[in-house]
Design a protein around this motif. Structure first.
Motif, short mmCIF file in Angstrom:
data_model
loop_
_atom_site.label_atom_id
_atom_site.label_comp_id
_atom_site.label_asym_id
_atom_site.label_seq_id
_atom_site.Cartn_x
_atom_site.Cartn_y
_atom_site.Cartn_z
N TRP A 181 -12.31 2.42 -3.03
CA TRP A 181 -13.57 2.33 -3.78
C TRP A 181 -13.57 1.09 -4.67
O TRP A 181 -14.57 0.39 -4.77
CB TRP A 181 -13.78 3.58 -4.64
N LEU A 182 -12.44 0.85 -5.32
CA LEU A 182 -12.33 -0.35 -6.16
C LEU A 182 -12.46 -1.61 -5.34
O LEU A 182 -13.18 -2.55 -5.71
CB LEU A 182 -10.99 -0.31 -6.90
N LYS A 183 -11.77 -1.65 -4.19
CA LYS A 183 -11.87 -2.81 -3.30
C LYS A 183 -13.31 -3.06 -2.87
O LYS A 183 -13.78 -4.20 -2.87
CB LYS A 183 -11.00 -2.59 -2.06
N CYS A 184 -14.01 -2.00 -2.52
CA CYS A 184 -15.39 -2.15 -2.07
C CYS A 184 -16.31 -2.58 -3.20
O CYS A 184 -17.26 -3.34 -3.01
CB CYS A 184 -15.88 -0.85 -1.45
N PRO A 193 -7.64 -8.71 -9.97
CA PRO A 193 -6.38 -8.26 -10.60
C PRO A 193 -6.19 -6.74 -10.58
O PRO A 193 -5.07 -6.26 -10.41
CB PRO A 193 -6.50 -8.78 -12.03
N LEU A 194 -7.28 -5.97 -10.76
CA LEU A 194 -7.15 -4.52 -10.74
C LEU A 194 -6.74 -4.01 -9.37
O LEU A 194 -5.94 -3.08 -9.25
CB LEU A 194 -8.47 -3.87 -11.18
N CYS A 195 -7.29 -4.63 -8.33
CA CYS A 195 -6.90 -4.24 -6.96
C CYS A 195 -5.43 -4.56 -6.71
O CYS A 195 -4.71 -3.76 -6.11
CB CYS A 195 -7.77 -4.97 -5.94
N ALA A 196 -5.01 -5.73 -7.17
CA ALA A 196 -3.61 -6.11 -6.99
C ALA A 196 -2.68 -5.15 -7.72
O ALA A 196 -1.62 -4.76 -7.20
CB ALA A 196 -3.40 -7.54 -7.48
N ARG A 200 0.08 -2.62 -5.97
CA ARG A 200 1.51 -2.58 -6.32
C ARG A 200 1.96 -1.15 -6.61
O ARG A 200 3.07 -0.76 -6.24
CB ARG A 200 1.77 -3.48 -7.53
N PHE A 201 1.08 -0.39 -7.24
CA PHE A 201 1.39 1.02 -7.49
C PHE A 201 1.57 1.78 -6.18
O PHE A 201 2.51 2.56 -6.02
CB PHE A 201 0.29 1.66 -8.34
#
Length: 235
Positions: A181-184, A193-196, A200-201
């Protein structure tokens, strides 16, 4: 990251397993490590080379029994080059949503499955996938992208039409729904940065499998799971 629960889809020595639309081969590797004779099939030559290399690495590292075998072959899911009843297990994971003639794929999968054999099919779950489509056209309007969103009853009906008897199912990958959802929301091709950070998580979770996070995903899967998994048997 396995979508199929191999406790519910038992595989071992003596089984002949077809991973249809194998992609990166994650389920094929698991079946091979459990001692089955595995055929990973796809149309992507780059993916198949990666799968062949990984099969070789698993064998060299002794992570697969010497009695097991593994092949990666180029094959069209609509016209499989295998005799009827060739396999005791068929895996069709995250494949059907990419193919217009999904009924024909399931008919072929059923044809090559031996009587009494088991099949598992996984597809994106309807409501998490629907949110992705609403947030971004680019998420699915790409070459080889998703062409449909399945409801559970649709997948169950198509498996039944293929001559299979469904035996149960579940949802998987709850923690992956918010990531997509964030990616879209920011754009699938954007390096945000939030997607990255979220990615990583997810990688950390896959590599370490921390018990609290695994429990959290297990608890969230019925509500938030991104994938629908359905198990079936051929009478």
């Amino acid at each position: 990251m396995l979508t199929v629960d191999f406790d519910r889809f038992p595989v071992g020595p003596g089984d002949r397993v077809l991973d249809l639309g194998c992609g990166d081969g994650r389920h094929a590797y698991e079946a091979y490590k459990r001692g089955a004779d595995v055929v990973a099939a796809d149309l992507d030559d780059t993916a198949l080379k990666h799968v062949r290399d990984m099969f070789a690495n698993l064998a060299e590292a002794g992570e697969a029994p010497g009695t097991a075998s593994a092949l990666a072959v180029r094959a069209d899911a609509l016209r499989l080059p295998f005799p009827s009843g060739s396999f005791t297990r068929v895996i069709v994971a995250e494949t059907l949503e990419h193919i217009h003639a999904d009924r024909a794929v399931l008919a072929e999968a059923s044809r090559v499955l031996a009587p009494g054999g088991r099949l598992v099919a996984t597809v994106p779950r309807w409501w998490p996938e629907r949110i992705c489509w609403l947030l971004s056209d680019a998420y699915h309007e790409v070459e080889g992208g998703h062409i449909r969103i399945y409801r559970r009853r649709e997948l169950l009906g198509k498996l039944t039409e293929a001559g299979l008897r469904t035996t149960g199912g579940h949802h998987a990958h709850a923690l992956h729904s918010p990531y997509w959802w964030l990616k879209c929301a920011v754009g699938p091709d954007e390096e945000h940065p939030l997607c990255a950070l979220y990615h990583r998580f997810l990688v950390w979770d896959i590599m370490r499998s921390p018990r609290p996070v695994r429990f959290a995903e297990w608890a969230l899967n019925p509500v938030l799971g991104k994938s629908l998994v359905v198990y079936a048997r051929k009478p």
